[in-house]
Scaffold this motif. Structure first.
Motif, mmCIF file in Angstrom:
data_model
loop_
_atom_site.group_PDB
_atom_site.id
_atom_site.type_symbol
_atom_site.label_atom_id
_atom_site.label_comp_id
_atom_site.label_asym_id
_atom_site.label_seq_id
_atom_site.Cartn_x
_atom_site.Cartn_y
_atom_site.Cartn_z
ATOM 1 N N GLU A 392 0.858 -1.473 -0.181
ATOM 2 C CA GLU A 392 -0.003 0.092 0.134
ATOM 3 C C GLU A 392 0.973 1.321 0.038
ATOM 4 N N PHE A 393 0.385 2.139 -0.787
ATOM 5 C CA PHE A 393 1.059 3.412 -0.523
ATOM 6 C C PHE A 393 -0.100 4.555 -0.570
ATOM 7 N N PHE A 394 0.178 5.706 0.447
ATOM 8 C CA PHE A 394 -0.621 6.711 0.539
ATOM 9 C C PHE A 394 -0.001 8.242 0.357
ATOM 10 N N GLN A 395 -0.550 9.078 -0.225
ATOM 11 C CA GLN A 395 -0.127 10.359 -0.221
ATOM 12 C C GLN A 395 -1.197 11.468 0.057
ATOM 13 N N GLY A 396 -1.157 12.090 1.193
ATOM 14 C CA GLY A 396 -2.111 13.259 1.090
ATOM 15 C C GLY A 396 -1.481 14.786 1.229
ATOM 16 N N ILE A 397 -1.978 15.663 0.919
ATOM 17 C CA ILE A 397 -1.511 17.189 1.025
ATOM 18 C C ILE A 397 -2.797 17.880 1.327
ATOM 19 N N GLU A 398 -2.548 18.467 2.581
ATOM 20 C CA GLU A 398 -3.659 19.386 3.027
ATOM 21 C C GLU A 398 -2.996 20.905 3.081
ATOM 22 N N TYR A 399 -3.981 21.863 2.710
ATOM 23 C CA TYR A 399 -3.391 23.347 2.885
ATOM 24 C C TYR A 399 -4.381 24.126 3.402
ATOM 25 N N THR A 400 -4.137 24.802 4.606
ATOM 26 C CA THR A 400 -5.249 25.637 5.374
ATOM 27 C C THR A 400 -4.585 26.980 5.448
ATOM 28 N N SER A 401 -5.878 27.913 5.318
ATOM 29 C CA SER A 401 -5.121 29.225 5.216
ATOM 30 C C SER A 401 -6.150 30.158 5.767
ATOM 31 N N GLN A 402 -5.848 31.091 6.768
ATOM 32 C CA GLN A 402 -6.643 32.115 7.300
ATOM 33 C C GLN A 402 -6.711 33.434 6.347
ATOM 34 N N LEU A 403 -7.590 33.410 5.344
ATOM 35 C CA LEU A 403 -7.710 34.515 4.415
ATOM 36 C C LEU A 403 -7.703 35.898 4.887
ATOM 37 N N SER A 404 -8.611 36.038 5.880
ATOM 38 C CA SER A 404 -8.642 37.287 6.665
ATOM 39 C C SER A 404 -9.404 36.850 8.142
ATOM 40 N N LYS A 405 -9.749 37.934 8.796
ATOM 41 C CA LYS A 405 -10.072 37.968 10.242
ATOM 42 C C LYS A 405 -11.499 37.256 9.879
ATOM 43 N N LYS A 406 -12.227 37.182 8.814
ATOM 44 C CA LYS A 406 -13.437 36.600 8.749
ATOM 45 C C LYS A 406 -13.684 35.474 7.796
ATOM 46 N N GLU A 407 -12.526 35.024 7.151
ATOM 47 C CA GLU A 407 -12.635 33.930 6.333
ATOM 48 C C GLU A 407 -11.517 32.837 6.447
ATOM 49 N N ASP A 408 -11.814 31.692 6.313
ATOM 50 C CA ASP A 408 -10.819 30.490 6.230
ATOM 51 C C ASP A 408 -11.079 29.627 5.092
ATOM 52 N N LEU A 409 -10.070 29.029 4.662
ATOM 53 C CA LEU A 409 -9.887 28.112 3.384
ATOM 54 C C LEU A 409 -9.205 26.980 3.708
ATOM 55 N N LYS A 410 -9.753 25.677 3.155
ATOM 56 C CA LYS A 410 -8.988 24.612 3.369
ATOM 57 C C LYS A 410 -9.033 23.658 2.017
ATOM 58 N N ALA A 411 -7.918 23.113 1.758
ATOM 59 C CA ALA A 411 -7.979 22.207 0.377
ATOM 60 C C ALA A 411 -7.143 21.207 1.035
ATOM 61 N N LYS A 412 -7.553 19.976 0.309
ATOM 62 C CA LYS A 412 -6.676 18.702 0.399
ATOM 63 C C LYS A 412 -6.848 17.786 -0.602
ATOM 64 N N ILE A 413 -6.049 16.662 -0.986
ATOM 65 C CA ILE A 413 -6.070 16.045 -1.711
ATOM 66 C C ILE A 413 -5.290 14.707 -1.355
ATOM 67 N N GLN A 414 -6.053 13.569 -1.621
ATOM 68 C CA GLN A 414 -5.293 12.279 -0.882
ATOM 69 C C GLN A 414 -5.481 11.240 -2.092
ATOM 70 N N PHE A 415 -4.542 10.419 -2.418
ATOM 71 C CA PHE A 415 -4.293 9.137 -3.215
ATOM 72 C C PHE A 415 -3.825 8.228 -2.447
ATOM 73 N N ARG A 416 -4.502 6.944 -2.844
ATOM 74 C CA ARG A 416 -4.064 5.755 -2.091
ATOM 75 C C ARG A 416 -4.048 4.735 -3.101
ATOM 76 N N LYS A 417 -3.022 3.868 -3.221
ATOM 77 C CA LYS A 417 -2.702 2.573 -4.123
ATOM 78 C C LYS A 417 -2.492 1.360 -3.444
ATOM 79 N N SER A 418 -3.406 0.380 -3.467
ATOM 80 C CA SER A 418 -3.020 -0.897 -2.770
ATOM 81 C C SER A 418 -3.337 -2.024 -3.746
ATOM 82 N N ILE A 419 -2.172 -3.050 -3.565
ATOM 83 C CA ILE A 419 -2.180 -4.439 -4.189
ATOM 84 C C ILE A 419 -2.119 -5.581 -3.199
ATOM 85 N N GLU A 420 -2.943 -6.475 -3.341
ATOM 86 C CA GLU A 420 -2.773 -7.551 -2.246
ATOM 87 C C GLU A 420 -2.886 -8.743 -3.156
#
Length: 881
Positions: A392-420
């Motif tokens: 198995e292999f897993f890769q995840g990336i997550e970005y979090t940002s406080q754009l302003s005192k009234k705004e928040d943004l979060k983005a993420k991407i995840q990939f998983r590959k498995s062989i059994e």
């Protein structure tokens, strides 16, 4: 594949290094931010101090944060007033309250040690706990529970009052509530998959375990929506924190056994890193990172998302009565690297990479009695050998940002590959069967969420999710009774699933103590499935498309510490199944109440009662009309319709009682009833050695459950007492060889564990668990009862030397020769400076050959013989740096 993984790891490292060269993002205009530092009376930094901002007149909470490991804090304010009230509190310190100008530059706050215990919020109890239950944080001193035999955080939590751990799933609960996250010094490195920390981080690195009540990681909802989530914050010992610290362990032993482990942490101003490496052939399974659960938890936020489900079964598993490493031979590697990078003061990036490779051998003998009437009893005896090679292999990336005192943004991407790759040899009374299975899965998931505070009472959120899930399964069976391999003994299946969804919500306060949430969502899901022989897909492709539009409203009324909530959900499902269209309009109501109070001055009580109705689609594989081969002797067919949704009505209640200030008692009660319509039930038939199962939908399926627990801790003797009782029952229709009856399955479990310090150098722990199972089908009933016994004796014969003796046993009351003991021991010694630890471990000293185990299911009763791993001795050295 392995070359690709190495390249991927190198690219991640290059990426993080490049991040450090970027310029910080400047603060948005008009941002009102209060910054400062929290110090103690000796001018040392106070980390993880709780900083709350409130309005001067109304006392309304505007925002809160925690100080960093250097004592610094930064707090964004959403207030039109010229001044605000700041409240500073920290476990073991006197709470301090200041009124400051909203535009103050930099603040220095000095907290005094709390030695008088006059505050209700902070109570100092030497060596055990540093805060009372009246606060939002309860902190335990790790040294009060460590006896030297712990290998990870999970071992430590099991000894503490209020905590319970599911050994199969790794789920952790505190006073009956599931832990949402485990933080490392205030930072979330692993998200919902905290098993990475609980099963790998060394217990000797921990200074304190903090339980965070009412935990929320959504900044803009603080003060608007009250959270009931619980999280754990692990505080690393201050003297260990550095840019590079951790443990490395290497061992070797008899019978060519070896093990190697490393858990490395890095604390820098711009980055926090947690790296795990493990390899062994001692039987211990390395897959502590539950990738399947991690991905499913994220996608479960939209219940309408399709996920692939495996058709093939037949994987052999060790019995749950003993640790898996006593039965199976594992030889593999596990690597995990998580980095949290601070791009600026208001944004960060988290990257998680995981690699898992293993070679697992397992075998056993079983005799299966299928539950038919006495004249038609079907008995099947066999011996099975299986080799599994998961990768198995897993890769995840997550970005979090406080754009302003009234705004928040979060983005993420995840990939998983498995062989059994799975190969099995089955020897039975009919023939010899060899089967080969190959399962490959690729999963891609992405999510973008945006939050904006409209005013002091309302927040708008919007979220977009999407995923692609591809699963391919192949099985080929060679039967020595056949001259040529028949095509019916080969099968190949392919599932391709796509999901996209969007939701928007308005969360706010209607007026004092009234909270509401209005959500609108749309989900489009599609599934394509192909079934065929080993070469071609010759059955018609099965296609399913579902459009799900829903509106959900939540209304909550608070009465001080009590609340009542009503949460109706309206959704319309439109299906297209193999060219045919249909739709359903559904209403899913939910209602409940939460009551919190205090009795006898110190006893905290919380009760939650709720009921709800839900409708669920069957899985795409359960809507196929094709006969499916699921293992070497079993076929399955489904008589189902896409419009026949599974309807479940649930009523449940939970009560938690605790007093962590004086008596150190914690207890919980949980009970519930589930009634379902259109649930699947089985029709089982036999022809020679082949078992055929036909699944249909039934209207009369019921389940009920009850569980209770009681924990008591005695600080004077460092003794913990834990009592747990569980009861589950279910009633499901079952047809075997045209004999129809209800299968009623009842399970009871009663367990008791206790650990105490007999003297300053001797510690004894005892555990007993009684299990009983009753399966009634028609006029026939099958009963089974067994006991688990566990005991461990620890003796410190020198200040830095420990001897430990462990006894485990499994006893089946109605099975001849059903008493199965296992003995283990270890000797551990630590160097004078604490840097080196030497350990000699003896596994299965009695060298018993096997364990006799009974097993009961809805359709069968079996007696199994599981071979135990031979005894071996392992010498290891651990270095702390």
């Amino acid at each position: 594949m392995r070359k690709f993984l190495i390249i991927q790891m190198v690219m991640n490292l290059i990426f993080v290094l490049s991040v450090f060269s970027q310029e910080p993002i400047s603060d948005p205009e008009n941002t009102i931010t209060l910054k400062g530092r929290v110090l103690s009376e000796d001018s040392s930094a106070v980390d993880f101090a709780y900083v709350i901002a409130q309005e001067v007149v109304s006392g309304k909470v505007l925002n809160y944060t925690f100080s960093s490991d250097k004592g610094y804090f930064s707090l964004d304010l959403v207030s039109k007033d010229d001044s605000v009230v700041l409240i500073f509190s920290r476990l073991g310190y006197v709470k301090k309250e200041l009124t400051v100008n909203s535009y103050s530059d930099s603040l220095f706050v000095v907290l005094s040690m709390d030695s008088s215990n006059f505050l209700n919020e902070v109570k100092v109890i030497p060596d055990v706990i540093t805060s009372s239950e009246d606060s939002d944080t309860i902190s335990y001193f790790a040294n009060s529970f460590i006896d030297g035999t712990e290998t990870n955080v999970e071992d430590l939590l099991e000894k503490m009052p209020g905590f319970s751990i599911n050994n199969e799933t790794g789920e952790i609960k505190y006073q009956g509530k599931t832990i949402k996250k485990i933080l490392l010094d205030g930072d979330d490195l692993t998200g919902t998959n905290y098993k990475v920390i609980s099963k790998n981080l060394s217990a000797d690195l921990i200074e304190e375990i903090e339980v965070l009540k009412n935990f929320s990681d959504l900044r803009l909802l603080k003060g608007i929506k009250k959270s009931e989530d619980v999280a754990i914050n692990l505080k690393i010992k201050d003297e260990l924190k550095s840019p590079f610290f951790g443990n490395a362990k290497l061992g070797g032993g008899t019978n060519s056994r070896y093990s190697g482990d490393a858990d490395i942490l890095s604390y820098n101003k711009a980055m926090k890193l947690y790296f795990i490496a493990s390899a062994n052939n001692t039987g211990y399974d390395l897959e502590s990172y539950d990738l399947e659960t991690y991905m499913d938890i994220n996608m479960a936020e939209y219940k309408g998302f399709f996920g692939s489900s495996e058709i093939l079964e037949g994987r052999l598993e060790a019995p749950p009565f003993f640790p898996e490493d006593k039965f199976t031979f594992h030889q593999g590697q596990f690597l995990s690297n998580t980095m949290l990078v601070n791009l600026s003061e208001h944004s960060n990036l988290k990257s998680t990479s995981t690699f898992y490779n293993n070679d697992i051998n397992f075998n056993f003998r079983d005799s299966i009695n299928y539950l038919i009437d006495e004249e038609n009893l079907f008995i099947f005896e066999q011996e099975r050998f299986q080799n599994k090679k998961p990768l198995e292999f897993f890769q995840g990336i997550e970005y979090t940002s406080q754009l302003s005192k009234k705004e928040d943004l979060k983005a993420k991407i995840q990939f998983r590959k498995s062989i059994e790759d799975i190969s099995s040899l089955n020897l039975n009374s009919f023939n010899t069967i060899e089967d080969q299975m190959l399962v490959q899965k690729d999963l891609l998931y992405s999510n973008v969420s945006y939050q904006r505070q409209l005013n002091s009472k309302w927040v708008f959120t919007t979220e977009f999710e999407g995923n692609f899930d591809n699963l391919t399964e192949e099985i080929s069976i060679q039967n020595d009774q056949l001259d040529n391999l028949d095509s019916s003994l080969q099968q190949k299946s392919s599932q391709a699933l796509y999901n996209v969804g969007a939701t928007s919500s308005f969360i706010g306060l209607l007026k004092n103590n009234w909270q509401t949430n209005l959500s609108i969502s749309f989900i489009h899901s599609s599934s394509q499935m192909d079934i065929g022989d080993g070469q071609d897909f010759f059955y018609p492709r099965s296609e399913l498309t579902v459009n799900n539009f829903s509106v959900e409203t939540e209304i909550v009324k608070w009465f001080k510490n009590h609340k009542v909530f009503f949460r109706p959900k309206f959704k319309n499902l439109y299906y297209t199944k193999d060219g045919s269209n249909s739709s359903n309009f559904l209403v899913e109501p939910q209602i409940g109440a939460v009551f919190k109070d205090k009795f006898f001055q110190n006893l905290n009580a919380e009760m939650k009662v709720f009921g709800h109705r839900e409708f669920n689609l069957l899985e795409p594989t359960q809507l196929l009309s094709t006969s499916l081969l699921i293992d070497n002797r079993t076929t399955a067919t489904y008589q189902t319709e896409v419009e026949e949704l599974v309807k479940r009505d649930v009523i449940a209640a939970n009560i938690a009682l605790s007093d962590m200030n004086n008596t150190f008692i914690s207890g919980s009660l949980e009970a519930g009833l589930v009634r379902a319509e259109n649930e699947l039930f089985s029709r089982v038939s036999f022809e020679d050695e082949i078992v055929s199962i036909e699944y249909s939908q039934a209207d009369n399926v019921e389940q009920s459950f009850f569980s209770s627990s009681l924990d008591k801790y005695w600080p004077s003797i460092k003794s913990t007492f834990k009592f747990i009782y569980e009861y589950k029952t279910s009633s499901t229709p079952l047809v075997i060889e045209d004999i129809e009856a209800s299968s009623i399955l009842s399970q009871k479990a009663l367990s008791f564990t206790s650990g105490s310090s007999l003297t300053s150098s001797i510690n004894l722990s005892l555990g007993v668990k009684h299990n009983s199972i009753l399966n009634i089908w028609g006029e026939r009933d099958v009963r089974m009862a067994y006991n688990n016994y566990n005991s461990k004796l620890n003796f410190k014969f020198l200040p830095r030397a420990l001897f430990s003796f462990e006894f485990m046993s499994l006893h089946f009351q109605n099975l001849q020769d059903g008493f199965n003991p296992i003995l283990n021991s270890l000797v551990r010694s630590e160097s004078e400076n604490g840097k080196f630890t030497f350990e000699l471990r003896a596994n299965n000293i009695l060298n018993n050959n096997n364990v006799a185990v009974n097993n009961i299911e809805l359709t069968s009763f079996s007696a199994n013989i599981f071979p135990l791993m031979n005894n071996f001795y392992l010498f290891s050295i651990k270095y702390r740096f």
